[in-house]
Write a protein that holds these residues in place. Sequence first.
Motif, PDB file in Angstrom:
ATOM      1  N   ASP A 183       0.919  -1.165   0.071  1.00 41.31           N
ATOM      2  CA  ASP A 183       0.063   0.073   0.026  1.00 41.31           C
ATOM      3  C   ASP A 183       0.787   1.234   0.039  1.00 41.31           C
ATOM      4  O   ASP A 183       1.717   1.259   1.015  1.00 41.31           O
ATOM      5  CB  ASP A 183      -0.984  -0.183   1.264  1.00 41.31           C
ATOM      6  CG  ASP A 183      -1.724   1.126   1.263  1.00 41.31           C
ATOM      7  OD1 ASP A 183      -1.750   1.730   0.390  1.00 41.31           O
ATOM      8  OD2 ASP A 183      -2.380   1.474   2.265  1.00 41.31           O
ATOM      9  N   SER A 231      -0.503   4.500  -0.692  1.00 40.58           N
ATOM     10  CA  SER A 231      -1.432   5.304  -0.930  1.00 40.58           C
ATOM     11  C   SER A 231      -0.806   6.819  -0.092  1.00 40.58           C
ATOM     12  O   SER A 231       0.162   6.681   0.347  1.00 40.58           O
ATOM     13  CB  SER A 231      -2.907   4.980  -0.274  1.00 40.58           C
ATOM     14  OG  SER A 231      -2.475   4.779   1.210  1.00 40.58           O
ATOM     15  N   GLY A 285      -0.920  -0.654  -4.687  1.00 42.42           N
ATOM     16  CA  GLY A 285      -1.959   0.288  -4.581  1.00 42.42           C
ATOM     17  C   GLY A 285      -1.399   1.611  -4.303  1.00 42.42           C
ATOM     18  O   GLY A 285      -0.434   1.944  -3.331  1.00 42.42           O
ATOM     19  N   SER A 286      -1.698   2.573  -5.412  1.00 45.18           N
ATOM     20  CA  SER A 286      -0.924   3.972  -5.114  1.00 45.18           C
ATOM     21  C   SER A 286      -2.119   5.109  -5.082  1.00 45.18           C
ATOM     22  O   SER A 286      -1.813   6.098  -5.524  1.00 45.18           O
ATOM     23  CB  SER A 286       0.104   4.066  -6.129  1.00 45.18           C
ATOM     24  OG  SER A 286      -0.770   4.038  -7.349  1.00 45.18           O
ATOM     25  N   ASP A 331      -6.083   6.850  -5.272  1.00 49.49           N
ATOM     26  CA  ASP A 331      -7.213   7.014  -6.363  1.00 49.49           C
ATOM     27  C   ASP A 331      -8.324   5.828  -5.821  1.00 49.49           C
ATOM     28  O   ASP A 331      -7.858   4.647  -5.841  1.00 49.49           O
ATOM     29  CB  ASP A 331      -6.917   6.467  -7.877  1.00 49.49           C
ATOM     30  CG  ASP A 331      -6.126   7.713  -8.379  1.00 49.49           C
ATOM     31  OD1 ASP A 331      -5.749   7.743  -9.599  1.00 49.49           O
ATOM     32  OD2 ASP A 331      -6.189   9.035  -7.802  1.00 49.49           O
ATOM     33  N   GLU A 332      -9.271   6.110  -5.636  1.00 44.45           N
ATOM     34  CA  GLU A 332     -10.189   5.336  -5.034  1.00 44.45           C
ATOM     35  C   GLU A 332     -10.776   4.275  -5.938  1.00 44.45           C
ATOM     36  O   GLU A 332     -11.129   4.585  -6.970  1.00 44.45           O
ATOM     37  CB  GLU A 332     -11.589   6.144  -4.522  1.00 44.45           C
ATOM     38  CG  GLU A 332     -12.666   5.133  -4.015  1.00 44.45           C
ATOM     39  CD  GLU A 332     -12.289   4.578  -2.546  1.00 44.45           C
ATOM     40  OE1 GLU A 332     -11.763   5.403  -1.836  1.00 44.45           O
ATOM     41  OE2 GLU A 332     -12.771   3.556  -2.272  1.00 44.45           O
ATOM     42  N   ARG A 358      -3.733   3.177  -9.796  1.00 47.62           N
ATOM     43  CA  ARG A 358      -4.840   2.476  -8.936  1.00 47.62           C
ATOM     44  C   ARG A 358      -4.071   1.010  -8.379  1.00 47.62           C
ATOM     45  O   ARG A 358      -3.597   1.279  -7.238  1.00 47.62           O
ATOM     46  CB  ARG A 358      -5.934   2.060  -9.798  1.00 47.62           C
ATOM     47  CG  ARG A 358      -6.807   3.298 -10.137  1.00 47.62           C
ATOM     48  CD  ARG A 358      -8.331   3.055 -10.845  1.00 47.62           C
ATOM     49  NE  ARG A 358      -8.993   4.098 -11.112  1.00 47.62           N
ATOM     50  CZ  ARG A 358      -9.934   4.115 -11.862  1.00 47.62           C
ATOM     51  NH1 ARG A 358     -10.686   2.902 -12.423  1.00 47.62           N
ATOM     52  NH2 ARG A 358     -10.698   5.255 -11.953  1.00 47.62           N
ATOM     53  N   LEU A 359      -4.418   0.075  -8.837  1.00 46.73           N
ATOM     54  CA  LEU A 359      -3.824  -1.289  -8.665  1.00 46.73           C
ATOM     55  C   LEU A 359      -3.046  -1.991  -9.553  1.00 46.73           C
ATOM     56  O   LEU A 359      -3.325  -1.865 -10.858  1.00 46.73           O
ATOM     57  CB  LEU A 359      -4.691  -2.198  -8.090  1.00 46.73           C
ATOM     58  CG  LEU A 359      -5.772  -1.895  -7.106  1.00 46.73           C
ATOM     59  CD1 LEU A 359      -6.738  -2.846  -6.855  1.00 46.73           C
ATOM     60  CD2 LEU A 359      -5.271  -1.379  -5.894  1.00 46.73           C
ATOM     61  N   SER A 415       2.804   8.126  -5.169  1.00 52.05           N
ATOM     62  CA  SER A 415       1.443   8.207  -4.388  1.00 52.05           C
ATOM     63  C   SER A 415       0.571   9.095  -5.037  1.00 52.05           C
ATOM     64  O   SER A 415       1.153  10.303  -5.403  1.00 52.05           O
ATOM     65  CB  SER A 415       1.631   8.500  -2.880  1.00 52.05           C
ATOM     66  OG  SER A 415       2.470   7.530  -2.320  1.00 52.05           O
ATOM     67  N   SER A 452      -6.832   4.754  -1.371  1.00 55.87           N
ATOM     68  CA  SER A 452      -6.910   3.401  -1.981  1.00 55.87           C
ATOM     69  C   SER A 452      -7.977   2.568  -1.374  1.00 55.87           C
ATOM     70  O   SER A 452      -8.155   2.589  -0.331  1.00 55.87           O
ATOM     71  CB  SER A 452      -5.505   2.855  -1.725  1.00 55.87           C
ATOM     72  OG  SER A 452      -4.467   3.396  -2.545  1.00 55.87           O
ATOM     73  N   LEU A 461      -7.028  -4.364  -3.028  1.00 53.87           N
ATOM     74  CA  LEU A 461      -5.687  -4.665  -2.811  1.00 53.87           C
ATOM     75  C   LEU A 461      -5.172  -6.163  -2.516  1.00 53.87           C
ATOM     76  O   LEU A 461      -4.692  -6.831  -3.215  1.00 53.87           O
ATOM     77  CB  LEU A 461      -5.081  -3.687  -2.445  1.00 53.87           C
ATOM     78  CG  LEU A 461      -3.334  -3.934  -2.355  1.00 53.87           C
ATOM     79  CD1 LEU A 461      -2.822  -3.636  -3.739  1.00 53.87           C
ATOM     80  CD2 LEU A 461      -2.353  -2.769  -1.511  1.00 53.87           C
ATOM     81  N   GLU A 491      -5.423  12.233   2.034  1.00 55.80           N
ATOM     82  CA  GLU A 491      -5.956  11.597   1.126  1.00 55.80           C
ATOM     83  C   GLU A 491      -7.366  12.208   0.818  1.00 55.80           C
ATOM     84  O   GLU A 491      -7.666  11.773  -0.506  1.00 55.80           O
ATOM     85  CB  GLU A 491      -6.507   9.984   1.633  1.00 55.80           C
ATOM     86  CG  GLU A 491      -5.131   9.292   1.951  1.00 55.80           C
ATOM     87  CD  GLU A 491      -5.630   7.923   2.389  1.00 55.80           C
ATOM     88  OE1 GLU A 491      -6.664   7.571   2.757  1.00 55.80           O
ATOM     89  OE2 GLU A 491      -4.700   7.177   2.469  1.00 55.80           O
TER      90      GLU A 491
END
Length: 340
Positions: A106, A108, A147-148, A150-151, A170-171, A195, A200, A205, A270
């Motif tokens: 992760d 994010s 995961g970086s 972006d919902e 995203r993923l 990021s 995320s 993920l 975020e």
Amino acid sequence: MARAAAVTSTTPPAGHRQRAPDATDNRSGAVLSRLQLLVTRKLDGLLQGDYAGLLPGPGSEAGESREYRPGDDVRRMDWPVTARTTTPHVRRTVADRELETWLAVDLSASLDFGTGRWLKRDVVIAAAAAITHLTVRGGNRIGAVVGSGDEVPAPRRGRRSPPVPVGPGRLVRMPARSGRKEAQGMLRAIAATESRPGRSDLGALVDMLNRPPRRRGVAVVISDFLAPPTQWARPLRKLRVRHDVLAIEVVDPRELELPDVGVLPVVDPETGELHEVQTADPSLRHRYAAAAAAQRAEISAAMRAAGAAHLRLRTDRDWLLDMVRFVAAQRHARTRGTTR
């Protein structure tokens, strides 16, 4: 606590370290090389035994039996020996020589924060490097999903559910490969991941490690786990059914308690929400610490319920020493015949 721990100060407290993206990216190869040397020196002494892995899988080849001890998996009961001796026995299995390890990393926006010796992002990458070093030997394969920000929309229920979107921001899935060169390339790709704003979906993920189904191996989830446990606990439990799971939680001390520094402007990286917090108020600091403790307790309980091994790394501590102690404790538990 409504993500109270996922805040970054716009006027960082003393000791806060800013990351220079351009300079860090340009030197990522050199930094990873020095990190690899550090990990090798500290962890090589722990790689003794039948299998050089962090959480080696039990394998499927039958071995000898021994008496049952609390903590053993009842699914490995050796019933013929138990009936013959009238004492509960479990069947030992020989660890597979080739292991497939997957990392869920992760990166994010909440990870670009740190008031200790490191940023949380730095500790995440360092932990990924250490695990790669521990598992890449002997022809083992290692891959990663990253995961970086972006919902990511949650997938709909039903057989015809659309696949979870995968792509930049995203993923991202990095296929599992064997060899040190490929592992180093994967680490460089993880370190170079930027990021992005937005939250995320940690559950999505983790769920990427469940699809497609793979043979039994090791799955490692590295995150600050600030997303609600209801989002990621079920995918983690599902992952544990087939794999040995290690959850590495990265924590900053300011996520556990607030210092008395007067009015502190903070922004959630975020969501972009900006707040001013009067840290001179002792009752506010007490409520914050209580809420943070409750949040961490909820995270730990969710990991225990999922059956995942739990390692907590802090930005103000020697993360490598904590990892060494964890590996040593795991090995000690296995020599006593327990699984946790």
